[in-house]
Design a protein around this motif. Structure first.
Motif: not given
Length: 268
Positions: A4-5, A52-57, A165-166, A173-174
């Motif tokens: 996820v990170a 959600s707490g997830r992090e995206i680069t 952001t949505e 997760v896609m």
């Protein structure tokens, strides 16, 4: 990207569409400047922290009009989207940022981007300017034509960012999906791509905004049947007059320099 990170989202779009403004809005200015190996084209990396707490680069790529790798900017964007850039995995999702006030031209870039089959959100930026100048677009109809979600935003004012952001929440997760079931043009045929973009815009009920006020005021003068030719004639006469007026003293100056140089050489 395995975890996820490590999810990566690429921001691409034409120059001056507000792409970097959206990037800064999403990352909170937490970006670093770097250069891709072997090229001098600059890009930015930043972290997007989701609710959600997830992090995206996030990768802010150079502004381009085409994915044909002819220039350094286009080559970098092309390689990143195809996962060919060393040190950077293929993006898990794409934010295609377009200027909503110039959609007819910018939609041409949507065809090659959508053909990649990556989860893509089409971000129509500068929505406040579009509405202010009387333009409009049906984002649901446009999304149906493109086979991809569409969001209206104003990155400079922070409007519509929640829709972005949505999308990113889902993108964490896609998995890569197959190319959208929409009819795309022959990508290397520019006229057909433009025709496709115009048709998509029309079916999306896009109404282009009126030109800026200062443009309309200038047009009312320069395009007037009487005032326009008169202004043109005055400008042409002024140019010719300035050329001849300025040329005489310059010619006299050059002549004086040559004469003085000849006299000086004659005394040596």
């Amino acid at each position: 990207a395995a975890g996820v990170a490590t999810r990566v989202v690429a921001l691409i779009g034409p120059p001056n569409a507000g792409k970097s403004t959206l990037f800064n809005r999403l990352t909170g200015l937490r970006q670093k400047v770097a250069n891709f190996p072997g090229v001098t084209v600059e890009h930015h990396l930043g972290k997007v922290h989701l609710a959600s707490g997830r992090e995206i680069t996030a990768v802010d790529l150079p502004g381009i009009y085409s994915l044909q790798p002819r220039t350094d900017d286009e080559r970098v964007t092309h390689d990143v989207l195809l996962g060919k850039m060393p040190g950077l995995p293929q993006p898990d999702a794409v934010l295609l940022v377009l200027d909503s006030t110039n959609l007819a031209r910018h939609l041409v870039l949507a065809a090659p981007v959508l053909s990649l089959g990556l989860p893509t959100l089409v971000v129509l930026n500068m929505a406040d300017d579009l509405a202010k100048r009387g333009g409009d677009v049906d984002i649901q109809a446009l999304a149906a034509q493109l086979g991809a979600p569409v969001a209206l935003t104003s990155a400079s004012r922070g409007e519509g960012i929640d829709k972005v952001t949505e999308f990113l929440e889902g993108a964490t997760v896609m998995q890569h999906r197959p190319a959208p079931r929409v009819e795309l043009p022959v990508l290397n045929d520019i006229p057909r791509c433009r025709e496709w973009a115009a048709n998509i815009g029309a079916k999306g009920k896009y109404q282009p905004p009126a030109p800026p006020l200062w443009t309309r005021r200038l047009d009312s003068i320069f395009l007037d049947p009487l005032a326009g030719p008169a202004v043109f004639g005055i400008v042409v006469l002024a140019v010719f007059q300035s050329i001849f007026s300025w040329a005489t003293p310059l010619m006299d100056g050059v002549s004086d320099v040559i004469e003085a140089s000849g006299k000086w050489l004659g005394t040596q």
